[in-house]
Design a protein around this motif. Sequence first.
Motif, PDB file in Angstrom:
ATOM      1  N   SER A 170      -1.742  -5.350   8.840  1.00 26.09           N
ATOM      2  CA  SER A 170      -0.973  -4.613   7.824  1.00 26.09           C
ATOM      3  C   SER A 170      -0.940  -3.120   8.121  1.00 26.09           C
ATOM      4  N   ALA A 171      -2.079  -2.578   8.511  1.00 30.29           N
ATOM      5  CA  ALA A 171      -2.184  -1.143   8.776  1.00 30.29           C
ATOM      6  C   ALA A 171      -1.428  -0.719  10.025  1.00 30.29           C
ATOM      7  N   ASN A 172      -1.112  -1.665  10.883  1.00 31.06           N
ATOM      8  CA  ASN A 172      -0.465  -1.344  12.148  1.00 31.06           C
ATOM      9  C   ASN A 172       0.944  -1.905  12.268  1.00 31.06           C
TER      10      ASN A 172
ATOM     11  N   SER B  12      -6.032  -6.995   7.488  1.00 34.63           N
ATOM     12  CA  SER B  12      -6.030  -5.555   7.191  1.00 34.63           C
ATOM     13  C   SER B  12      -5.539  -4.758   8.393  1.00 34.63           C
TER      14      SER B  12
END
Length: 72
Positions: free
Chosen positions: A19-21, A16
């Motif tokens: 993916s977010a970064n 997570s």
Amino acid sequence: MMQNDWILDVLADLKSFASANGLGALAEQLDDTTLIAAAEIASQKEEARAQLNGEHGQLGSNITGLGRHQRA
């Protein structure tokens, strides 16, 4: 045999974050790593059940090469 299941949660958190970064390649690699971890944990659970039932041998322990990637 739930003692190793925590690693799946850690891998999900790492994916997570990746993916977010904007770390898409890392997120994909963590998917592979999660599959390998889940397979090994399941194999350990199967082996423990077999031992409890008096069965001998290793069940599902050959996952060699699963998720391996070759890089140039």
